[in-house]
Design an enzyme around this catalytic site. Structure first.
Site, PDB file in Angstrom:
ATOM      1  N   HIS A 235       3.192  13.961   1.379  1.00 44.57           N
ATOM      2  CA  HIS A 235       2.652  15.271   1.437  1.00 44.57           C
ATOM      3  C   HIS A 235       3.730  16.253   1.721  1.00 44.57           C
ATOM      4  CE1 HIS A 235      -1.697  14.443   0.627  1.00 44.57           C
ATOM      5  NE2 HIS A 235      -1.502  13.457   1.956  1.00 44.57           N
TER       6      HIS A 235
ATOM      7  N   ASN B 178      -5.972   8.790   6.778  1.00 46.26           N
ATOM      8  CA  ASN B 178      -7.350   8.819   7.121  1.00 46.26           C
ATOM      9  C   ASN B 178      -7.449   7.202   6.320  1.00 46.26           C
ATOM     10  OD1 ASN B 178     -10.099   7.598   6.523  1.00 46.26           O
ATOM     11  ND2 ASN B 178     -10.947   9.470   5.261  1.00 46.26           N
TER      12      ASN B 178
ATOM     13  N   ASN C 121      -4.393   6.233  -7.177  1.00 45.28           N
ATOM     14  CA  ASN C 121      -4.460   7.730  -7.951  1.00 45.28           C
ATOM     15  C   ASN C 121      -3.894   8.435  -7.659  1.00 45.28           C
ATOM     16  OD1 ASN C 121      -3.364   6.885  -5.052  1.00 45.28           O
ATOM     17  ND2 ASN C 121      -5.093   8.400  -3.841  1.00 45.28           N
TER      18      ASN C 121
ATOM     19  N   HIS D 280       0.926  -1.533  -0.121  1.00 43.97           N
ATOM     20  CA  HIS D 280      -0.281  -0.011  -0.057  1.00 43.97           C
ATOM     21  C   HIS D 280       1.175   0.820   0.432  1.00 43.97           C
ATOM     22  CE1 HIS D 280      -4.099   1.548   1.042  1.00 43.97           C
ATOM     23  NE2 HIS D 280      -3.459   2.424   0.371  1.00 43.97           N
TER      24      HIS D 280
ATOM     25  N   HIS E  78      -5.998  -0.370   4.838  1.00 40.91           N
ATOM     26  CA  HIS E  78      -6.054   0.138   6.379  1.00 40.91           C
ATOM     27  C   HIS E  78      -6.616  -0.275   7.303  1.00 40.91           C
ATOM     28  CE1 HIS E  78      -7.906   2.719   3.989  1.00 40.91           C
ATOM     29  NE2 HIS E  78      -6.569   3.846   3.284  1.00 40.91           N
TER      30      HIS E  78
ATOM     31  N   ASP F 142      -8.224   3.242  -4.073  1.00 44.18           N
ATOM     32  CA  ASP F 142      -7.635   3.662  -2.546  1.00 44.18           C
ATOM     33  C   ASP F 142      -8.101   5.192  -2.410  1.00 44.18           C
ATOM     34  OD1 ASP F 142      -6.655   3.544  -0.180  1.00 44.18           O
ATOM     35  OD2 ASP F 142      -5.375   4.325  -0.681  1.00 44.18           O
TER      36      ASP F 142
ATOM     37  N   HIS G 171       0.957   5.438  -1.754  1.00 40.44           N
ATOM     38  CA  HIS G 171       1.333   6.174  -3.157  1.00 40.44           C
ATOM     39  C   HIS G 171       2.607   7.111  -3.739  1.00 40.44           C
ATOM     40  CE1 HIS G 171      -2.798   6.261  -1.700  1.00 40.44           C
ATOM     41  NE2 HIS G 171      -2.795   6.014  -0.449  1.00 40.44           N
ATOM     42  N   LEU G 172       2.649   6.667  -4.770  1.00 42.28           N
ATOM     43  CA  LEU G 172       4.080   7.089  -5.321  1.00 42.28           C
ATOM     44  C   LEU G 172       3.627   8.276  -5.896  1.00 42.28           C
ATOM     45  CD1 LEU G 172       5.178   4.007  -7.786  1.00 42.28           C
ATOM     46  CD2 LEU G 172       5.957   4.309  -5.545  1.00 42.28           C
TER      47      LEU G 172
ATOM     48  N   ASP H 190       0.796   2.322   4.046  1.00 43.06           N
ATOM     49  CA  ASP H 190       0.036   3.301   3.273  1.00 43.06           C
ATOM     50  C   ASP H 190       0.585   5.115   3.274  1.00 43.06           C
ATOM     51  OD1 ASP H 190      -2.140   4.894   2.548  1.00 43.06           O
ATOM     52  OD2 ASP H 190      -3.091   4.813   4.239  1.00 43.06           O
TER      53      ASP H 190
END
Lengths: 309, 427
Positions: free
Chosen positions: B309, B278, B94, B60, B232, B152, B62-63, B305
């Site tokens: 950011h 989240n 996403n 899980h 998650h 996701d 996010h690249l 996860d």
């Protein structure tokens, strides 16, 4: 007594002794505000910025008058005219204003924790929480404590019943914290839709029926129903039904006819309170406003290290 | 022929029930044999006091590439991954554009190959443009390399779309991964709904936001015979429902993120935006339920996860802050706390980070079987280090563990027998 903190972000920043001291400091300012010449030179050379991201008439003008009566230079900035609308971040707005070297910045902002955020990211200025989201409003509660103390002598052991939109109320949260410091107890009254989850764990008695809560109350504290919130997120079916269940009318007031009536304003007559009760001799609403100026004079001068007139 | 030998480490390979101190011999990037080896290899690694186990699989991640490369890209994520002992990442769809057609899958796989540090297994979108309505060309995405399907970041919100997705995906054996959230209950929420949100005057996201969706999805899994995985998982009741569904024999699985078994909502009391994610950090009871789920196997996988950011999206009020934290470099040490605290054995934790996700997704990695690609992590499980967020390899620094002491240090990460990460020798 401990020295006063640099910032006033939460009512819990103050000890009981400090709260009592602020109440004492306010007394001469009450007299000054009734003098013919309503001006002292206490804060001459001090700069106060009122930074308001939310609309407010009374808190902003209360701070403005408080500063001006003490000869401070007071500047008002509202979000509608500020760089916020041009996309400036809260941090940049705060740091830009701090770089102009004010002694005090009074902040009102719609997000909980916004004043704490500014205090963390600015140097050399005192931040006063003028209301952050639904979190805290310490200067209103200090004003209320001045009002109640002048009426009762002491708030210890008294019962304050807060009625209405507790969930979105920063005043209610600050009172729950102040009650522990000052030794009074709080009841809250609202339908479950206007109460935050687990509020009983914050040290209050919870009621859903107004009549059950009102008997034995020393003070009935009515909160404003925010009409503007109703359209988007309706927490009760109608104003009519809300007034039926939670409006303070004369019949309910008679269940605790010795109680003082407080309201942080602005009032919606006929919604949370009827006019006959609002105009009653025990209504402290205008005293709260008058005391608010004196208390804010005490707060501003104390944060500037000027503890007496 | 090139050879490499890893000497005297505690070799843990849950898939093959191995937990023994021995040497591991690697030839041409593949595991050749194990045991007491006299022969000297071209390259020798001393693994005394270290665990030697399959390279971690983080299912899980996010690249942020393509589309938000200022937060992270495939190169920075890969560097972050191997520094954390991760040799395989599954990336969530996403991005911008999102992974709803084969072209984007090819693009990501090509970039991963160029970088060459870490394997990347894309997860395709369930719905076109992640809009939750029409399902994607899952067979085409699968042929391109997608290993599972998810929206996701967003839930598959409409029950009808979820039913169709489970039906269609399971016709070909594909797994559906759900970000379980009922918006009607979580709208505008910043943190868990409970005593902390009530004290701070913040809009909360109740456990029931997750629970309602998991309950619905389990019913739809039973209806369709689908394969369903809860991403998650964070709520005690959701874990209970997953356990019950597994007892009934349904193909339902779950993963937990380290922050959900290590931290609680109390982290938010000082308005720490790096504790905003989240699903949100929940109560101590929920945290203990996640630990229990990991212990009894209801939760088979630990996944980070990883959600990078930029500081600008975190340096603000809690209401305004973005959801998510980086996790690739803290995945292993935070998971090892489960061992240090006596909740799970070393082998169980390693399984949840290697063989379990490999089996769930059908990946040919995650074991040290003879002849397998030598994706290996070598770590000292009890060596301390202080996390300095500025030193993270990820482009983003949003971690709630800044300044905290982590237990468990990665010494080497090998991908196909090549050293892709080696701990700096401190002077």
């Amino acid at each position: 007594m401990k020295p006063f903190p640099q910032h006033l972000l939460s009512i819990t920043d103050l000890t009981r002794a400090q709260i009592n001291a602020l109440i004492d400091f306010s007394q001469p300012f009450l007299d000054l505000s009734r003098d013919d010449i309503r001006k002292a030179s206490t804060m001459r050379g001090k700069t106060v910025i009122n930074l308001f991201f939310e609309n407010s008439t009374r808190t902003r003008s209360s701070f403005e008058i408080a500063g001006k009566r003490l000869s401070a230079d007071v500047i008002n900035i509202s979000a509608s005219m500020s760089a916020v609308q041009k996309g400036e971040t809260l941090m940049d707005t705060g740091q830009t204003l701090a770089a102009m070297r004010p002694h005090v910045v009074v902040v009102r902002h719609g997000d909980s924790g916004s004043c704490h955020f500014l205090a963390k990211h600015t140097q050399g200025t005192s931040i006063v929480n003028g209301g952050d989201g639904a979190h805290e409003h310490p200067t209103q509660v200090l004003t209320d404590l001045l009002t109640l103390k002048n009426a009762w002598g002491d708030v210890k052991g008294k019962v304050i019943t807060i009625v209405g939109d507790i969930k979105h109320s920063r005043v209610a949260r600050s009172h729950l914290l102040a009650a522990k410091i000052m030794g009074y107890s709080v009841r809250v009254v609202a339908p479950k839709t206007l109460l935050p989850l687990h509020i009983e764990k914050m040290g209050c008695d919870v009621f859903h029926r107004f009549e059950d809560a009102i008997v034995g109350s020393d003070c009935i504290y009515m909160l404003r129903i925010q009409n503007e919130r109703l359209k988007t997120n309706c927490s009760f079916p109608s104003i009519r039904e809300y007034h039926e269940a939670y409006g303070l009318n004369m019949a309910r007031f008679k269940l605790a006819s010795d109680a003082l009536i407080l309201h942080p304003g602005p009032m919606n007559r006929g919604v949370e309170i009827t006019s006959d009760v609002a105009n009653h001799a025990q209504s402290q609403v205008l005293n709260q406003v008058e005391n608010g100026v004196a208390m804010r004079m005490a707060i501003l001068s104390t944060l500037c290290g000027l503890e007496a007139l | 022929m090139t050879t490499l030998c890893i000497r005297q480490g505690r070799v843990i390979d849950p898939e093959n029930h191995i937990d023994v101190i021995c040497d591991v011999w690697i030839e041409n990037g593949h595991i050749s044999h194990m045991g007491h080896i006299e022969e000297v290899a071209d390259q020798e690694i001393n693994a005394t006091h270290c665990v030697v186990c399959p390279g971690l699989i983080d299912m899980h991640v996010h690249l942020r590439e393509p589309g938000e490369e200022w937060k992270e890209d495939i190169e920075s994520a890969s560097k972050s991954a191997v520094a954390g002992g991760v040799t395989s990442m599954c990336c969530m769809p996403n991005t911008t554009p999102c992974l709803d057609h084969a072209g984007v899958v090819h693009q990501i796989l090509n970039r991963a190959k160029e970088v060459g540090l870490c394997r990347i297994f894309p997860i395709g979108a369930v719905s076109r443009q992640l809009k939750g309505k029409e399902i994607t060309e899952m067979r085409d995405l699968s042929k391109a390399g997608a290993v599972a399907f998810s929206d996701d970041g967003l839930p598959i919100w409409h029950a009808g779309t979820m039913r169709k997705a489970l039906e269609y995906a399971s016709s070909f054996g594909y797994l559906i991964i759900q970000h379980a959230e009922e918006f009607e209950l979580t709208k505008d929420g910043a943190i868990n709904e409970g005593i902390v949100s009530s004290m701070l005057g913040l809009k909360g996201m109740p456990n029931e936001g997750e629970d309602c969706m998991v309950a619905r999805d389990i019913m739809l899994t039973e209806l369709t015979g689908g394969r369903y995985h809860v991403a998650h998982i964070s709520s005690a009741r959701s874990i209970e429902m997953v356990r019950h569904a597994q007892e009934k024999g349904l193909s339902v699985s779950a993963e937990a993120a380290p922050h959900h078994f290590a931290l609680t909502e109390l982290e938010l009391l000082n308005f720490n935006t790096n504790a905003k994610m989240n699903p949100p950090l929940r109560t101590e009871a929920d945290r203990m339920a996640v630990v229990k789920g990991l212990r009894d196997g209801s939760i088979a996988v630990i996944a980070s996860d990883h959600a990078p950011h930029h500081e600008d999206d975190k340096c603000c009020t809690l209401d305004c802050a973005a959801f998510g934290i980086v996790g690739l470099e803290t995945l292993l040490p935070v998971s090892l706390e489960l061992v240090h605290q006596g909740h799970l054995s070393m082998s169980e934790v390693v399984a949840k980070l290697t063989s379990n996700p490999a089996k769930l997704l059908g990946l040919d990695v995650g074991t040290l079987g003879l002849g397998k690609k030598a994706d290996i992590v070598i770590f000292n499980p009890s060596e301390d280090w202080m996390l300095d967020s500025k030193k993270l390899r990820s482009k983003s620094k949003n971690t709630p563990w800044d300044g905290k002491i982590m237990r468990g240090t990665v010494h080497y990460t090998l991908l196909g027998g090549e050293v892709v990460y080696q701990k700096e020798v401190s002077s």
